[in-house]
Every structure is written in structure tokens, then in C-alpha cells.
Design an enzyme around this catalytic site. Structure first.
Site, PDB file in Angstrom:
ATOM      1  N   GLY A  16       0.788  -1.228   0.000  1.00 54.54           N
ATOM      2  CA  GLY A  16       0.000   0.000   0.000  1.00 54.54           C
ATOM      3  C   GLY A  16       0.821   1.278   0.000  1.00 54.54           C
ATOM      4  N   LEU A  91      -4.759  -7.133  -7.722  1.00 56.46           N
ATOM      5  CA  LEU A  91      -4.434  -8.154  -8.718  1.00 56.46           C
ATOM      6  C   LEU A  91      -5.635  -8.819  -9.379  1.00 56.46           C
ATOM      7  CD1 LEU A  91      -1.337  -9.853  -7.075  1.00 56.46           C
ATOM      8  CD2 LEU A  91      -1.453  -7.920  -8.657  1.00 56.46           C
ATOM      9  N   HIS A 110       0.817   0.473 -13.557  1.00 54.15           N
ATOM     10  CA  HIS A 110       1.556  -0.744 -13.892  1.00 54.15           C
ATOM     11  C   HIS A 110       3.049  -0.422 -13.834  1.00 54.15           C
ATOM     12  CE1 HIS A 110       2.147  -4.695 -15.632  1.00 54.15           C
ATOM     13  NE2 HIS A 110       3.084  -4.163 -16.398  1.00 54.15           N
ATOM     14  N   ASP A 151      -4.123  -4.742 -18.182  1.00 52.94           N
ATOM     15  CA  ASP A 151      -3.067  -3.792 -18.581  1.00 52.94           C
ATOM     16  C   ASP A 151      -3.242  -3.281 -20.004  1.00 52.94           C
ATOM     17  OD1 ASP A 151      -1.904  -4.310 -16.085  1.00 52.94           O
ATOM     18  OD2 ASP A 151      -0.774  -6.012 -16.894  1.00 52.94           O
ATOM     19  N   GLU A 180       6.658   5.847  -9.186  1.00 48.34           N
ATOM     20  CA  GLU A 180       5.226   5.761  -8.863  1.00 48.34           C
ATOM     21  C   GLU A 180       4.853   6.780  -7.795  1.00 48.34           C
ATOM     22  OE1 GLU A 180       4.266   1.127  -9.885  1.00 48.34           O
ATOM     23  OE2 GLU A 180       4.784   1.592  -7.827  1.00 48.34           O
TER      24      GLU A 180
HETATM   25  C1  GRF Z   1       3.140  -1.127  -7.655  1.00 48.25           C
HETATM   26  O1  GRF Z   1       4.415  -1.399  -8.127  1.00 48.25           O
HETATM   27  C2  GRF Z   1       2.159  -0.978  -8.789  1.00 48.25           C
HETATM   28  O2  GRF Z   1       2.749  -0.591  -9.980  1.00 48.25           O
HETATM   29  C3  GRF Z   1       1.614  -2.357  -8.949  1.00 48.25           C
HETATM   30  O3  GRF Z   1       1.581  -2.895  -7.662  1.00 48.25           O
HETATM   31  C4  GRF Z   1       2.580  -2.282  -6.854  1.00 48.25           C
HETATM   32  C5  GRF Z   1       1.945  -1.857  -5.568  1.00 48.25           C
HETATM   33  O4  GRF Z   1       2.906  -1.447  -4.641  1.00 48.25           O
HETATM   34  N1  GRF Z   1       0.367  -2.337  -9.653  1.00 48.25           N
HETATM   35  P1  GRF Z   1       2.443  -0.787  -3.271  1.00 48.25           P
HETATM   36  O5  GRF Z   1       1.582  -1.808  -2.560  1.00 48.25           O
HETATM   37  O6  GRF Z   1       1.698   0.448  -3.584  1.00 48.25           O
HETATM   38  O7  GRF Z   1       3.704  -0.521  -2.521  1.00 48.25           O
END
Ligand code: GRF
Length: 199
Positions: A16, A91, A110, A151, A180
Site C-alpha cells: 500500500g 491483482l 503498472h 493492462d 510511482e
Molecule cells: C506497484 O508497483 C504498482 O505498480 C503495482 O503494484 C505495486 C503496488 O505497490 N500495480 P504498493 O503496494 O503500492 O507498494
């Protein structure tokens, strides 16, 4: 158009960290474009639940049967007046009923440059392993709308990072996570405020 903050639900099943950055961006903004009203999670014990608790955001615990074969929690989302859904490490494939209820209003992130290194089974370390195995010289992030295929929906934003010969899946994951965290809250804010960019 109303200037009231949009209500978003974040669906996540992992640590998260992206959810945390999105939530924190609200507190840091005197005029936030959105508020996070709900966290959807399908993995008991996921770190995102602690983040939700720390920020006093309710968690919707989702079960497979209801998500895929029942009402897909649409009445719950309606109860919270959810306008947008943000997938941050979620997922499960998004059912058609949810896409129909939130057309171009479900955003995913992604951890690679789509259309490469995406699709079923391409998540987490599998993505970074594939990027390194392909000897790609760059990777990055893709923020995109969600459609019926994994995706696949319209790209909203991409950012890149170099992949160097000594990168491992873990070191690449760190670089991608940094991208991100840097971009996802801002891009979500722009999209919910201004709508989808032109394709
Ligand atoms: C991220 O790398 C995102 O791109 C993918 O899942 C991961 C989640 O990471 N869809 P987090 O739980 O936000 O640290």
C-alpha cells in the site's frame, strides 16, 4: 462542473505504499481534487489495511464470490458515493459490471512501460524479472484506464527510468516505486479534476 473533491476508492492488496502517497497528497493540499473515502482490499493482513486504519479510512474487505459472481460491491461503492476507483497493486481482474458502472473512471498503475511487460501474470517482481531478462535499457511506469483486458486500457501517463547492467529485480523495483510515488498522486488528481486526456 462542481469543484467539490471527487470521492475515490483505492483498491489494493499489497503493502500500500502508493495508496499511502495518494492519501498523504490530500492532507498536503489545501484544495485537494479528491478525497479517499474507501480502501478495497482482498488480502487479509495486507499492509494497506494498516495505512487505511492510520488515516481512519474504512476498509471494504472483498471476497471473490461476491466480486466476480455477485453484485461486485456496487451498492457499497454507491453508499460511499464513490466517483473514481484507483487500483494501486490490486491483482484481481476488474469485472465488466464494474467497468460499465465506472467507464473511464478506473485508473491502474503498472510498473513497466506498457504495452510491453503487461498482461496476465505480469505483476510485482515478475515484471521486473522479465524486463531484465529482455535486456531492456529502460523501464518505468504506466498509468492507464482499465478496460476488460489486463493492462490494456488507454494510457494516461508514462515515466521512464534507465535499466543498467547491474540492476536486479529488486533494485529496478525500487527505481520504479520511486517513480510511482513521485507521479501517481499528481496524475490521479489531474485526471479526476480535468477528466481523461485526449487519446
Ligand atoms: C506497484 O508497483 C504498482 O505498480 C503495482 O503494484 C505495486 C503496488 O505497490 N500495480 P504498493 O503496494 O503500492 O507498494
Amino acid at each position: 462542473m462542481s469543484n467539490a473533491p471527487k470521492k475515490i476508492a483505492i483498491f489494493a492488496s499489497g503493502a500500500g505504499s502508493n495508496a499511502a502517497k495518494i492519501i498523504e497528497s490530500v492532507a498536503a493540499n489545501p484544495n485537494p481534487p479528491f478525497e479517499v473515502v474507501l480502501i478495497g482490499c482482498n488480502k487479509p493482513g495486507a499492509g494497506v489495511a494498516d495505512i487505511a486504519a492510520a488515516h481512519h479510512i474504512p476498509v471494504l474487505w472483498m471476497e471473490k464470490e461476491r466480486f466476480f459472481k455477485g453484485d461486485t460491491y456496487l451498492p457499497v461503492l454507491a453508499d460511499y458515493a464513490v466517483d473514481w476507483i484507483v487500483l494501486a497493486g490490486f491483482l484481481w481482474k476488474i469485472p465488466t459490471a464494474l467497468i460499465a458502472a465506472y467507464p473511464q473512471k478506473i485508473i491502474n498503475i503498472h510498473p513497466a512501460l506498457l504495452p510491453k511487460f503487461g498482461g496476465k501474470g505480469m505483476y510485482g517482481h515478475f515484471v521486473h524479472e522479465a524486463v531484465i531478462a529482455a535486456q531492456a535499457t529502460e523501464s518505468g511506469i504506466t498509468i492507464h484506464f482499465v478496460d476488460e483486458q489486463y493492462d490494456h486500457g488507454q494510457t494516461i501517463f508514462q515515466a521512464t527510468c534507465p535499466v543498467t547492467p547491474n540492476d536486479t529485480p529488486d533494485s529496478l523495483a525500487d527505481k520504479v516505486h520511486a517513480l510511482e510515488h513521485l507521479h501517481f498522486p499528481r496524475v490521479v488528481g489531474e485526471v479526476v479534476k480535468e477528466g481523461a486526456p485526449a487519446p
